[in-house]
Design a protein around this motif. Structure first.
Motif, mmCIF file in Angstrom:
data_model
loop_
_atom_site.group_PDB
_atom_site.id
_atom_site.type_symbol
_atom_site.label_atom_id
_atom_site.label_comp_id
_atom_site.label_asym_id
_atom_site.label_seq_id
_atom_site.Cartn_x
_atom_site.Cartn_y
_atom_site.Cartn_z
ATOM 1 N N ARG A 16 -1.137 10.995 -0.425
ATOM 2 C CA ARG A 16 -1.180 11.137 -1.886
ATOM 3 C C ARG A 16 0.125 11.804 -2.315
ATOM 4 O O ARG A 16 0.451 12.888 -1.834
ATOM 5 C CB ARG A 16 -2.344 12.034 -2.326
ATOM 6 N N LEU A 52 -6.189 3.364 -2.124
ATOM 7 C CA LEU A 52 -6.464 4.531 -1.289
ATOM 8 C C LEU A 52 -5.778 4.423 0.068
ATOM 9 O O LEU A 52 -5.070 5.315 0.485
ATOM 10 C CB LEU A 52 -7.966 4.705 -1.119
ATOM 11 N N GLY A 53 -6.048 3.339 0.787
ATOM 12 C CA GLY A 53 -5.426 3.188 2.103
ATOM 13 C C GLY A 53 -5.889 4.248 3.075
ATOM 14 O O GLY A 53 -5.096 4.857 3.786
ATOM 15 N N GLU A 54 -7.195 4.454 3.137
ATOM 16 C CA GLU A 54 -7.732 5.557 3.942
ATOM 17 C C GLU A 54 -7.374 5.468 5.422
ATOM 18 O O GLU A 54 -7.246 6.480 6.091
ATOM 19 C CB GLU A 54 -9.263 5.609 3.809
ATOM 20 N N CYS A 55 -7.220 4.268 5.943
ATOM 21 C CA CYS A 55 -6.945 4.144 7.379
ATOM 22 C C CYS A 55 -5.458 4.223 7.670
ATOM 23 O O CYS A 55 -5.039 4.099 8.820
ATOM 24 C CB CYS A 55 -7.549 2.865 7.955
ATOM 25 N N GLY A 56 -4.652 4.452 6.644
ATOM 26 C CA GLY A 56 -3.228 4.628 6.862
ATOM 27 C C GLY A 56 -2.471 3.329 7.060
ATOM 28 O O GLY A 56 -1.342 3.342 7.539
ATOM 29 N N MET A 80 0.844 -1.200 0.000
ATOM 30 C CA MET A 80 0.000 0.000 0.000
ATOM 31 C C MET A 80 0.874 1.242 0.000
ATOM 32 O O MET A 80 0.666 2.167 -0.796
ATOM 33 C CB MET A 80 -0.922 -0.021 1.231
ATOM 34 N N HIS A 118 -0.905 10.427 6.190
ATOM 35 C CA HIS A 118 -1.812 9.655 7.045
ATOM 36 C C HIS A 118 -1.575 9.992 8.513
ATOM 37 O O HIS A 118 -0.437 9.919 8.978
ATOM 38 C CB HIS A 118 -1.555 8.162 6.865
ATOM 39 N N TRP A 123 -11.522 2.872 15.167
ATOM 40 C CA TRP A 123 -10.680 1.795 15.693
ATOM 41 C C TRP A 123 -9.539 2.382 16.502
ATOM 42 O O TRP A 123 -9.234 3.569 16.413
ATOM 43 C CB TRP A 123 -10.146 0.911 14.561
ATOM 44 N N SER A 163 -3.862 0.423 8.661
ATOM 45 C CA SER A 163 -4.209 -0.208 9.939
ATOM 46 C C SER A 163 -5.094 -1.437 9.792
ATOM 47 O O SER A 163 -5.593 -1.942 10.790
ATOM 48 C CB SER A 163 -4.931 0.801 10.830
ATOM 49 N N CYS A 164 -5.308 -1.877 8.569
ATOM 50 C CA CYS A 164 -6.197 -3.021 8.332
ATOM 51 C C CYS A 164 -7.593 -2.734 8.892
ATOM 52 O O CYS A 164 -8.185 -3.546 9.581
ATOM 53 C CB CYS A 164 -5.638 -4.302 8.953
ATOM 54 N N ALA A 165 -8.080 -1.527 8.629
ATOM 55 C CA ALA A 165 -9.363 -1.128 9.201
ATOM 56 C C ALA A 165 -10.367 -0.606 8.175
ATOM 57 O O ALA A 165 -11.501 -0.346 8.528
ATOM 58 C CB ALA A 165 -9.146 -0.058 10.281
ATOM 59 N N CYS A 166 -9.958 -0.420 6.902
ATOM 60 C CA CYS A 166 -10.892 0.233 5.985
ATOM 61 C C CYS A 166 -11.125 -0.522 4.671
ATOM 62 O O CYS A 166 -12.057 -0.225 3.959
ATOM 63 C CB CYS A 166 -10.423 1.652 5.666
ATOM 64 N N TRP A 189 -17.991 4.313 12.533
ATOM 65 C CA TRP A 189 -17.038 3.298 13.011
ATOM 66 C C TRP A 189 -15.681 3.937 13.268
ATOM 67 O O TRP A 189 -15.322 4.936 12.671
ATOM 68 C CB TRP A 189 -16.928 2.096 12.067
ATOM 69 N N GLU A 235 -14.038 1.795 -3.009
ATOM 70 C CA GLU A 235 -15.037 2.231 -2.030
ATOM 71 C C GLU A 235 -16.366 2.439 -2.720
ATOM 72 O O GLU A 235 -16.439 2.447 -3.937
ATOM 73 C CB GLU A 235 -14.588 3.534 -1.356
#
Lengths: 107, 420
Positions: free
Chosen positions: B65, A37-41, A25, B44, B329, A43-46, B327, A107
């Motif tokens: 990005r 995208l990797g929106e959660c940075g 990623m 991030h 985390w 963290s295996c969360a998104c 949600w 998404e």
């Protein structure tokens, strides 16, 4: 270190050299590759870094964790047997030459 | 707004980037300028309190990005730029350097600012809040100094940021004390039984937890560096580093000064619209007006991405409501806590799975009920259950507590069996 080839849904192919420890990623986002995208940075969360790995090399990758398998149920594009989350695969020399395909949507 | 007008986005975090990209996805062809006040390109934030703080990442790995990815979408990024005023009458914003930029559409994605401690010594060197990359880098340096000098870290606030910082510091072998003003950890979010479980987890990793903590002042040495935390009972906790994590406030000053309605956040509707048709807002800076009239403030990745998409659609004259189940985390040690729904007002809790198994192997979910209705659930190392619960909550399905507590009952079957 490993050369990883990303093939976007458009067919655009980009090969990048990833240092050990970089996730696939991070390799995509740091190199401006669209389709991850990797929106959660990471963290295996998104579930927005979905990719399809080279089927022939599935067995060479560390197995997906329970957490990753669960999140794969939530991906936007079709989930296939070779679906993985790119944030959960870290570059090592063993991955040299790996090709991953990126789905049309995240998404 | 026409398809070729200019859109200005104030804030280059996740909400700002998402809004910019969503505008392009929706076919907007005009100029888009992202104005970020930090010197960095979009990055991030979630890893800042974890892998970044632990020194396990370099800056390139934090990139959200790359500049070329934004350029390809014709999104202009300007970093190190502060917007100081909005003139809604003539649709311009003024920058700190005195220049003005016109807009047809304006997106406020200004984020939030950590609350500061209203105590003597709170501005001493070595006292940090964690918001941006530079804060996290400074804390990482402070942790390295603590590790080599044997000094301790004191974390003020037993919330997510504070506990993640504590966990990272313990991995580095630094002595850590967490001071929490309330009688339990994460008290506004978690069920009491899960607060206790997290306290046990942190203690098992060697963290000293102090509840009902009352702090008098932060003490400094002759050099002006923080050297300890003085409690109201006179007791001094020596510290080489203090991290304050006591919540954030929305950055709504720009909007408020421009006459937009603010109430501990820029008030927007479920589509991200403010009272000015040319201005939308997204992310941590907002307070979202729900159907029942209440205001909801969320600080999360999901909120930033969803509101960003809604805000982009709103500028394009489309309605895209964000009403999905919230949600969140948090990663602490090897435990992933995944929360779905909003637990405030819960009056009944039920546990699925064995939360009293050994800490090493536990995986379970705590469900929150309010007046008999399922409203939220918190899963620890149980991602599959978390996703299943999100679907139940999205569908407003509320299975009876005894069914959810029964691990023989397949959660996936409940949505279908009971129906929405």
């Amino acid at each position: 270190m490993a050369n990883i080839t990303y093939i976007e849904a458009s067919g655009q192919s980009t090969t990048v050299n990833l240092a050990d420890g970089w996730s696939l990623m991070q390799g995509a986002t740091a190199n401006g590759i669209d389709g991850i995208l990797g929106e959660c940075g990471g963290s295996c969360a998104c579930a927005t870094c979905h990719c399809y790995v080279d089927v022939d090399r599935m067995g060479e990758l560390p197995a997906a964790s329970d957490g990753e398998l669960a999140m794969l149920e939530n991906v936007a594009a079709e989930r296939r047997p070779n679906s993985r989350l790119a944030c959960q695969i870290k570059a090592t020399a063993a991955l040299e030459g790996l090709v991953i395909h990126l789905p049309e949507m995240q998404e | 707004m026409s398809g070729t007008d200019a859109v200005l986005i104030v804030g280059a975090g996740l909400a700002g980037v998402q809004t910019a990209e969503a505008l392009r996805t929706l076919g907007f062809a005009g100029a888009i300028t992202l104005l970020g006040d930090e010197p960095h390109a979009p990055y991030h934030r979630p890893p800042l309190s974890k892998a970044w703080l632990g020194g396990e990442m370099d800056a390139a790995q934090l990139v959200m990005r790359a500049p070329e990815a934004l350029e390809r979408k014709h999104i202009t990024l300007r970093t190190g730029v502060s917007v100081i005023a909005i003139d809604r009458a003539i649709k311009t914003v003024r920058l700190a350097d005195g220049s003005e930029l016109p807009y047809a559409g304006l997106v406020l994605a200004t984020g939030s600012t950590p609350r500061s401690l209203p105590l003597p010594g709170a501005d001493a060197r070595g006292v940090w809040a964690l918001r941006g990359r530079d804060d996290a880098s400074a804390i990482a340096q402070g942790m390295a100094a603590c590790a080599s000098s044997g000094k301790a870290l004191v974390v003020i606030g037993g919330g997510f940021i504070g506990l993640e910082v504590a966990a990272t510091a313990r991995k580095k072998g630094i002595a850590v004390t967490v001071l929490e003003a309330a009688p339990r950890l994460l008290g506004r979010v978690l069920a009491p039984v899960l607060s206790d479980w997290y306290a046990q987890l942190h203690r098992s990793h060697g963290v000293d937890l102090v509840f009902n903590a009352q702090i008098a002042a932060l003490e400094t040495d002759t050099q002006g560096d923080v050297c300890g935390v003085r409690m109201t009972d006179g007791h001094l906790l020596p510290a080489g580093l203090v991290v304050v994590g006591i919540g954030v406030t929305a950055n709504d000053q720009l909007a408020s000064a421009a006459g937009l309605v603010c109430d501990r956040g820029i008030v927007v509707d479920v589509c991200g619209r403010t009272g000015d048709p040319a201005i939308v807002a997204a992310g941590d800076c907002t307070a979202r007006r729900l159907d029942d009239g209440s205001l909801l403030r969320l600080e999360s990745v999901q909120n930033a991405t969803e509101q960003g998409k809604s805000a982009a659609a709103a500028l394009m004259g489309q309605e895209r409501a964000f009403t999905a189940t919230p949600w969140f985390w948090s990663d602490q040690y090897d435990k992933k806590l995944q929360m779905a729904g909003l637990s405030s007002g819960a009056d009944q809790w039920v546990v699925r799975g064995d939360m009293h198994a050994s800490l090493a192997t536990a995986g379970f979910t705590v469900f929150h009920y309010r007046q008999g209705q399922l409203i939220a659930a918190d899963s620890v190392n149980a991602s599959k259950e978390h996703l299943q619960v999100r679907k139940l909550l999205d569908a407003r399905v509320s299975p009876p507590p005894e069914r959810l507590a029964d691990t023989a009952v397949d959660l996936a079957s409940l949505g279908v069996a009971i129906g929405a």
